[in-house]
Write an enzyme that holds these catalytic residues in place. Structure first.
Site, short mmCIF file in Angstrom:
data_model
loop_
_atom_site.label_atom_id
_atom_site.label_comp_id
_atom_site.label_asym_id
_atom_site.label_seq_id
_atom_site.Cartn_x
_atom_site.Cartn_y
_atom_site.Cartn_z
N LYS A 145 1.02 -1.20 -0.22
CA LYS A 145 -0.01 -0.07 -0.08
C LYS A 145 0.82 1.21 0.03
O LYS A 145 1.89 1.31 0.51
CB LYS A 145 -0.87 0.07 1.26
CG LYS A 145 -2.12 0.87 1.14
CD LYS A 145 -3.10 0.20 0.45
CE LYS A 145 -4.59 1.16 0.40
NZ LYS A 145 -5.73 0.23 -0.12
N ASP B 172 -7.03 4.28 -4.38
CA ASP B 172 -7.64 4.22 -3.25
C ASP B 172 -8.19 5.51 -2.91
O ASP B 172 -8.51 6.09 -3.75
CB ASP B 172 -6.59 3.71 -2.03
CG ASP B 172 -7.39 3.05 -0.74
OD1 ASP B 172 -7.88 1.93 -0.76
OD2 ASP B 172 -7.34 3.86 0.09
#
Ligand code: NDP
Ligand code: 2IT
Length: 446
Positions: free
Chosen positions: A126, A166
């Site tokens: 991430k 995201d």
């Protein structure tokens, strides 16, 4: 909690201070894994969990950029390369002022289990930045993305690490990031997912996370002889995931009565459908970060500063952000007769909130299982890029649907096998863990 899990958590807290979201994510997983570690001492001996809480690599970097007035700004960029046991690192980029190392570590940790559950060969990662896209012009966003990629490009690649979107990162940002990567490397490759349809993107990827959430909710309801059709649904957020979920609930004959933003929530008793659904896209693209505009435009009720969990609904789909549904919200939902909570966001429910749902015996699915449709479709985008051959919308949607049904089955069967039938949290954590743990054992001390 066993002594082992207690001491592991104490170590994680001592070694990673000021990272409460990361501690929370590790605690939730470690509590589920107690059952596995008891039955399989080989994982304990090999210190698999101790290894999994330590990222394989963390990259932190300076991102300087210039606004339209000529003023210089400096943001912080990150990429957490958490685990590559079963494939290249894979996971989104988040641009939001709240972003910090701990939040991205929690997200990267969750991603490892989620990606394993998809059954596709993807490790977990991430990244992102504390850059705030709110109120920025297209040119400012482009300059920021170019600067961000100017450092990130040396750490990623189609066989190494494949970022995606995201919160705050959608098609526009992926476009600017991809353009800069291509300039720097002279390569047109599948280094990012969520790309535009004319340059390597997959059909259905924008809708995939929300569609997957609703496919998963349908499977949960089916396990109790029910369906989404005819159900009233509360959705939080108004971004990419919320939009996909509302679209699919409508297609399946349910009615969504709430949306929320940082400013509060709207209650639309007629349902968010038709032109209102298209308006969600406008709201998000406006970068204004408010849902009140929806209430003003369609003359529905707006509740400032509140979450939508006090509304009487059959199903709740939290799709905004972490820790947006706490113990009191959970009690309220249960009291109002909610039957099923399916997470669209990552870790939107606190551990105490989950305990309320679990004690009440209502259906509850953690995001790492129920929102895996987004990254799964990213995996399908990678496959199409490797083949250099795009699939039709129907083909991608069929595979997505099948993957969500398989994840549901894995959760149910694993929870049962480890003595906690109906506990999707245990099912997802253990189901995701086993594949990664076995790969790590096979690969030696890595
Ligand atoms: P978007 O940027 O499209 O939308 C995010 C939504 O959450 C917006 O409504 C946003 O409003 C709100 N939000 C973000 N941070 C906060 C905050 N601190 N407080 C209140 N509201 C907030 O993001 P996505 O829809 O892509 O992501 C939503 C959730 O889904 C996240 O948890 C993400 O990690 C998760 N997710 C996303 C996937 C994807 O493919 N995009 C896949 C799987 C999970 P605002 O920006 O105004 O704060
Ligand atoms: O949280 C997530 O799974 C995502 N933001 C999607 C990640 C991806 O690589 O598609």
């Amino acid at each position: 909690m066993s002594e082992y899990v207690n001491s592991l958590l104490a170590q994680v807290k001592a070694k990673n201070p000021s990272e409460p979201e990361f501690h929370q994510a590790v605690q939730e997983v470690a509590e589920s894994l107690e059952l596995v570690l008891e039955r399989h001492p080989e994982y304990r001996h090999a210190k698999i969990l101790e290894r999994m809480v330590e990222p394989e690599r963390v990259v932190m970097f300076r991102v300087p950029w210039m606004d339209d007035q000529g003023e210089v700004h400096i943001n912080r960029g990150f990429r957490i390369q958490m685990n590559s046991a079963i494939g290249p690192y894979k996971g989104g980029l988040r641009f939001h002022p709240s972003v910090n190392l701990g939040i991205l570590k929690f997200l990267a940790f969750e991603q490892v289990f989620k990606n394993s559950l998809t059954s596709l060969p993807m490790g977990g990662g991430k990244g992102g930045s504390d850059f705030d896209p709110k109120g920025k012009s297209d040119n400012e966003v482009m300059r920021f993305c170019q600067s961000f990629m100017t450092e990130l490009f040396r750490h990623i690649g189609p066989e190494t690490d494949v970022p995606a979107g995201d919160i705050g990162v959608g098609g526009r940002e992926i476009g600017y990031l991809f353009g800069q990567y291509k300039r720097l490397t002279r390569e047109f490759s599948g280094v990012l997912t969520g790309k535009g349809l004319t340059w390597g993107g997959s059909l259905i990827r924008p809708e995939a996370t929300g569609f997957g959430v609703v496919y998963f909710a349908e499977e949960m309801l089916k396990s109790r002889g029910q369906t989404i059709a005819g159900k009233t649904v509360a959705v939080s957020g108004f971004g990419n995931v919320a939009w996909g979920a509302v679209t699919k609930v409508n297609q399946m004959g349910g009615k969504v009565v709430t949306l929320s933003g940082p400013d509060g929530f709207i209650y639309d008793k007629e349902g968010v459908k038709g032109e209102k659904l298209d308006y969600m896209l406008e709201l998000r693209a406006s970068s204004k970060d408010r849902v009140k505009d929806y209430a003003d435009k369609f003359k529905v009720e707006f509740y400032p500063g509140k979450h939508p969990w006090g509304v009487k609904v059959d199903v709740a789909l939290p799709c905004a952000t972490q820790n947006e549904l706490d113990e009191n919200d959970a009690k309220e939902l249960v009291k109002n007769g909610c039957k099923c909570v399916t997470e669209g966001a990552n870790m939107p429910t606190t551990i105490e909130g989950f305990k309320v749902f679990n004690a009440a015996g209502i259906l509850f699915a953690p995001g790492k299982a129920s929102n895996a449709g987004g990254v799964a479709t990213s995996g399908l985008e990678m496959s199409q890029n490797s083949m250099r051959f795009p699939w039709s919308k129907e083909e991608v949607d069929r595979r997505l649907h099948e993957i969500m049904q398989n994840i549901h089955r894995t959760c149910v069967e694993t929870a049962e096998r480890f003595g906690t039938p109906g506990n999707y949290v245990n099912g997802a954590n253990i189901g995701g863990f086993l594949k990664v743990a076995n790969a790590m054992l096979d690969q030696g001390l890595v």
